[in-house]
Design a protein around this motif. Structure first.
Motif, mmCIF file in Angstrom:
data_model
loop_
_atom_site.group_PDB
_atom_site.id
_atom_site.type_symbol
_atom_site.label_atom_id
_atom_site.label_comp_id
_atom_site.label_asym_id
_atom_site.label_seq_id
_atom_site.Cartn_x
_atom_site.Cartn_y
_atom_site.Cartn_z
ATOM 1 N N GLY A 1 0.785 -1.227 0.000
ATOM 2 C CA GLY A 1 0.000 0.000 0.000
ATOM 3 C C GLY A 1 0.813 1.271 0.000
ATOM 4 N N THR A 2 2.061 1.197 0.490
ATOM 5 C CA THR A 2 2.926 2.377 0.511
ATOM 6 C C THR A 2 3.127 2.933 -0.891
ATOM 7 O OG1 THR A 2 4.095 1.409 2.408
ATOM 8 C CG2 THR A 2 5.153 3.276 1.312
ATOM 9 N N ASN A 3 3.074 2.044 -1.874
ATOM 10 C CA ASN A 3 3.313 2.467 -3.249
ATOM 11 C C ASN A 3 2.195 3.347 -3.809
ATOM 12 O OD1 ASN A 3 5.847 0.981 -4.134
ATOM 13 N ND2 ASN A 3 4.644 -0.705 -3.316
ATOM 14 N N ARG A 4 1.018 3.289 -3.201
ATOM 15 C CA ARG A 4 -0.111 4.042 -3.740
ATOM 16 C C ARG A 4 0.165 5.542 -3.715
ATOM 17 N NH1 ARG A 4 -3.721 2.397 -0.614
ATOM 18 N NH2 ARG A 4 -4.843 0.868 -1.881
ATOM 19 N N ILE A 5 0.489 6.059 -2.532
ATOM 20 C CA ILE A 5 0.739 7.503 -2.403
ATOM 21 C C ILE A 5 1.965 7.904 -3.206
ATOM 22 C CG2 ILE A 5 1.336 9.330 -0.771
ATOM 23 C CD1 ILE A 5 -0.340 7.882 1.317
ATOM 24 N N ASP A 6 2.997 7.071 -3.162
ATOM 25 C CA ASP A 6 4.223 7.353 -3.903
ATOM 26 C C ASP A 6 3.921 7.509 -5.391
ATOM 27 O OD1 ASP A 6 7.457 6.972 -3.874
ATOM 28 O OD2 ASP A 6 6.603 5.947 -5.601
ATOM 29 N N SER A 7 3.171 6.575 -5.951
ATOM 30 C CA SER A 7 2.850 6.623 -7.382
ATOM 31 C C SER A 7 1.935 7.797 -7.717
ATOM 32 C CB SER A 7 2.195 5.311 -7.819
ATOM 33 O OG SER A 7 3.106 4.230 -7.732
ATOM 34 N N GLN A 8 0.974 8.077 -6.856
ATOM 35 C CA GLN A 8 0.079 9.206 -7.085
ATOM 36 C C GLN A 8 0.851 10.522 -7.131
ATOM 37 O OE1 GLN A 8 -2.751 8.749 -3.906
ATOM 38 N NE2 GLN A 8 -4.035 7.319 -5.052
ATOM 39 N N ASN A 9 1.837 10.668 -6.252
ATOM 40 C CA ASN A 9 2.633 11.894 -6.235
ATOM 41 C C ASN A 9 3.435 12.064 -7.521
ATOM 42 O OD1 ASN A 9 1.723 12.580 -3.677
ATOM 43 N ND2 ASN A 9 3.471 11.656 -2.617
ATOM 44 N N VAL A 10 3.978 10.958 -8.036
ATOM 45 C CA VAL A 10 4.740 11.039 -9.278
ATOM 46 C C VAL A 10 3.814 11.359 -10.451
ATOM 47 C CG1 VAL A 10 6.227 9.782 -10.890
ATOM 48 C CG2 VAL A 10 6.557 9.509 -8.425
ATOM 49 N N VAL A 11 2.618 10.792 -10.448
ATOM 50 C CA VAL A 11 1.654 11.103 -11.510
ATOM 51 C C VAL A 11 1.301 12.591 -11.491
ATOM 52 C CG1 VAL A 11 -0.738 10.747 -12.262
ATOM 53 C CG2 VAL A 11 0.719 8.778 -11.726
ATOM 54 N N ASP A 12 1.133 13.150 -10.302
ATOM 55 C CA ASP A 12 0.879 14.594 -10.203
ATOM 56 C C ASP A 12 2.030 15.385 -10.814
ATOM 57 O OD1 ASP A 12 -1.548 14.220 -8.962
ATOM 58 O OD2 ASP A 12 -0.758 14.466 -6.925
ATOM 59 N N ARG A 13 3.244 14.921 -10.560
ATOM 60 C CA ARG A 13 4.427 15.581 -11.129
ATOM 61 C C ARG A 13 4.392 15.488 -12.662
ATOM 62 N NH1 ARG A 13 10.126 16.465 -10.104
ATOM 63 N NH2 ARG A 13 10.860 17.441 -12.026
ATOM 64 N N ILE A 14 4.051 14.323 -13.186
ATOM 65 C CA ILE A 14 3.996 14.130 -14.640
ATOM 66 C C ILE A 14 2.966 15.061 -15.268
ATOM 67 C CG2 ILE A 14 3.345 12.493 -16.464
ATOM 68 C CD1 ILE A 14 4.451 10.261 -14.600
ATOM 69 N N LEU A 15 1.770 15.104 -14.695
ATOM 70 C CA LEU A 15 0.711 15.932 -15.270
ATOM 71 C C LEU A 15 1.047 17.421 -15.177
ATOM 72 C CD1 LEU A 15 -2.464 14.013 -14.043
ATOM 73 C CD2 LEU A 15 -1.228 13.802 -16.206
ATOM 74 N N GLY A 16 1.804 17.785 -14.158
ATOM 75 C CA GLY A 16 2.281 19.164 -14.071
ATOM 76 C C GLY A 16 3.325 19.467 -15.127
ATOM 77 N N ASP A 17 4.206 18.493 -15.383
ATOM 78 C CA ASP A 17 5.252 18.694 -16.394
ATOM 79 C C ASP A 17 4.679 18.743 -17.808
ATOM 80 O OD1 ASP A 17 7.134 18.689 -14.383
ATOM 81 O OD2 ASP A 17 7.830 16.629 -14.743
ATOM 82 N N PHE A 18 3.537 18.078 -18.027
ATOM 83 C CA PHE A 18 2.936 18.009 -19.367
ATOM 84 C C PHE A 18 1.605 18.763 -19.411
ATOM 85 C CE2 PHE A 18 6.010 14.651 -19.662
ATOM 86 C CZ PHE A 18 6.334 14.554 -21.004
ATOM 87 N N ASP A 19 1.570 19.909 -18.752
ATOM 88 C CA ASP A 19 0.303 20.638 -18.673
ATOM 89 C C ASP A 19 -0.149 21.176 -20.029
ATOM 90 O OD1 ASP A 19 2.285 22.525 -18.890
ATOM 91 O OD2 ASP A 19 1.575 23.786 -17.246
ATOM 92 N N THR A 20 0.743 21.184 -21.001
ATOM 93 C CA THR A 20 0.345 21.629 -22.346
ATOM 94 C C THR A 20 0.065 20.455 -23.279
ATOM 95 O OG1 THR A 20 2.661 21.778 -23.057
ATOM 96 C CG2 THR A 20 1.651 23.775 -22.127
ATOM 97 N N GLY A 21 0.108 19.233 -22.749
ATOM 98 C CA GLY A 21 -0.190 18.055 -23.555
ATOM 99 C C GLY A 21 1.055 17.389 -24.108
ATOM 100 N N GLY A 22 0.849 16.294 -24.841
ATOM 101 C CA GLY A 22 1.963 15.532 -25.381
ATOM 102 C C GLY A 22 2.243 15.847 -26.828
ATOM 103 N N ASN A 23 3.089 15.029 -27.423
ATOM 104 C CA ASN A 23 3.508 15.197 -28.807
ATOM 105 C C ASN A 23 2.609 14.348 -29.711
ATOM 106 O OD1 ASN A 23 4.754 15.205 -31.300
ATOM 107 N ND2 ASN A 23 6.817 14.851 -30.494
ATOM 108 N N PRO A 24 1.809 14.966 -30.580
ATOM 109 C CA PRO A 24 0.891 14.189 -31.431
ATOM 110 C C PRO A 24 1.611 13.275 -32.412
ATOM 111 C CG PRO A 24 0.962 16.500 -32.122
ATOM 112 C CD PRO A 24 1.708 16.425 -30.829
#
Length: 438
Positions: free
Chosen positions: A356-379
């Motif tokens: 279960g420890t991995n849940r919060i850890d992974s969620q935090n990294v996903v938040d980081r990813i979505l922040g880094d790609f706030d303009t979307g990906g490469n089509p």
């Protein structure tokens, strides 16, 4: 809302599955491929959790729900590096998430640990859990005494599985080849040895309590090493440690002339040499004392004659092409390795915590990813279509989640009335099953 991204997660264990679940929830427009070198999903839950701990494995029901989303695919039987290089994945996808865990045992760092009969925890656990890559890493269990190094739950798992009877394991999914070796072994005693004091042990009370229920073996410890009470500023730690100390007091007092099958829970000793010529014949230990909170050798030594040693002192990240590994983990900044490349779970932070420890850890990294790609990906990224083409061009037989359902159903059908499943332990057998059913 971030525009949909093309994301590949390397590894389908808990960290990877929690990352996928977080992406589905927070960015449902993304498409997610979960790539695994095995033909079976869920990593450590299948290959690491003890076969007699079936309740723990129920977490896969939540992972099944993630896999059932239309924008999520399981792509099994594809190994990073062996079948597809990391650079290619980065070319195909906006985001690559490394969720491989820490697939390398830490070395003891003592003379003789390369002798026959010495195994790391991963090798031993994967062997009895039916991991295809460890099916033939069979230890010689025509032995009378085993030593397990470590004072965590993995050490207790190894010792307990060795001493369980066939009747006790009837409701488990212990792999057939391991069951044959374990139940036919003349093993009489297992010593679980930790370098620190009993109050420093990292095992859970539940795991420890199971040693009072073994039907064919008694559990012993040296009660003179147990403090009357443990007090900490952390109330939770205080409760857990004192519960463990009470459990240790409930076991037999170790002494000379012990007869019958036995488990010995030993503390304050460090291995300093594995004895024997080419095969292990014993382990030499140095007794420790606690000085300023650290285990320090006293110079006094003693030997345990044994024919098997399982080292359960932790895991680390091995060398993987294209990944910066430092101090046993992938070097990262809050989960970010490089542009578009991220890491979650044990590969990110080291082998600590529960599933279960991995849940919060992974969620935090996903938040980081979505922040880094706030303009979307490469089509222009090919994404899943590009991975499919790569596999087709190289005749790689990828295993889908529907394929896994067929394997899963066959394992359950093979099991009989008591066991939850009878595992396939060779990838070729799984692929043959799928070919027959196609």
């Amino acid at each position: 809302m971030v525009a949909g991204l093309k994301i590949v997660i390397v590894g389908s264990g808990p960290a990877g599955m929690y990352a996928a679940g977080a992406i589905v929830k927070k960015n449902p427009e993304s498409v997610i491929d979960i790539v695994d070198k095995l033909a079976t999903p869920y990593g450590l839950v299948r290959a690491g959790v003890a076969p007699d701990h079936q309740t723990t494995k129920n977490v896969t029901r939540a992972y099944d729900k993630v896999m059932e989303n239309d924008n999520v695919r399981f792509v099994g039987n594809i190994g990073l590096g062996d079948d597809i290089p990391l650079d290619k994945l980065r070319d195909l996808y906006d985001v690559v998430i490394i969720a491989t865990g820490t697939p390398k045992d830490r070395n003891l760092g003592i003379p003789g640990e390369d002798k026959d009969g010495v195994f790391g925890a991963q090798t031993f656990v994967y062997w009895y859990n039916g991991h295809p890559e460890y099916r033939d890493a069979v230890p010689n269990l025509d032995i009378t005494t085993a030593v397990v190094i470590g004072n965590g739950n993995v050490a207790l798992d190894a010792a307990r599985i060795l001493m369980r009877t066939e009747e006790e394991m009837a409701h488990s999914d212990l792999a057939d080849h391991a069951a044959t070796e374990i139940f036919n072994s003349p093993l009489q005693s297992v010593h679980v040895v930790g370098r620190r004091a009993p109050e420093n042990a990292q095992f859970s009370s539940k795991e420890l309590s199971e040693f009072g229920d073994l039907t064919s073996a008694k559990t012993y410890t040296d009660k003179t090493n147990l403090p009357e009470e443990f007090i900490s500023e952390d109330k939770k730690e205080t409760k857990v440690v004192n519960t463990n100390l009470d459990l240790l007091r409930s076991f037999e007092q170790i002494g000379p002339g012990i007869k019958g099958r036995s488990v010995h829970l030993d503390f304050l000793a460090s291995p300093i040499e594995v004895m024997g010529d080419t095969s292990i014949t014993g382990v030499r230990f140095e007794r420790n004392e606690i000085v300023d909170g650290k285990a320090v050798g006293t110079g006094e030594t003693y030997d345990i004659d044994c024919q098997l040693l399982v080292s359960c002192i932790g895991y680390e990240m091995g060398i993987l092409e294209g990944l910066p590994v430092e101090k046993g983990i992938v070097k990262n900044d809050e989960g970010c390795i490089a542009d578009g490349l991220y890491v979650v779970g044990w590969a990110k932070r080291g082998p600590s915590g529960t599933i279960g420890t991995n849940r919060i850890d992974s969620q935090n990294v996903v938040d980081r990813i979505l922040g880094d790609f706030d303009t979307g990906g490469n089509p222009d990224k090919a994404g899943p279509a590009g991975l499919d083409q790569w596999c087709q061009d190289r005749n790689i037989r990828a295993v889908s989640f529907d394929d896994w359902k067929k394997i899963n159903a066959a394992e359950i059908d093979r099991a009989g009335d008591q066991s939850p499943r009878r595992k396939f332990v060779r990838t070729r057998d799984m692929l043959s099953l799928l070919k027959e059913g196609s």
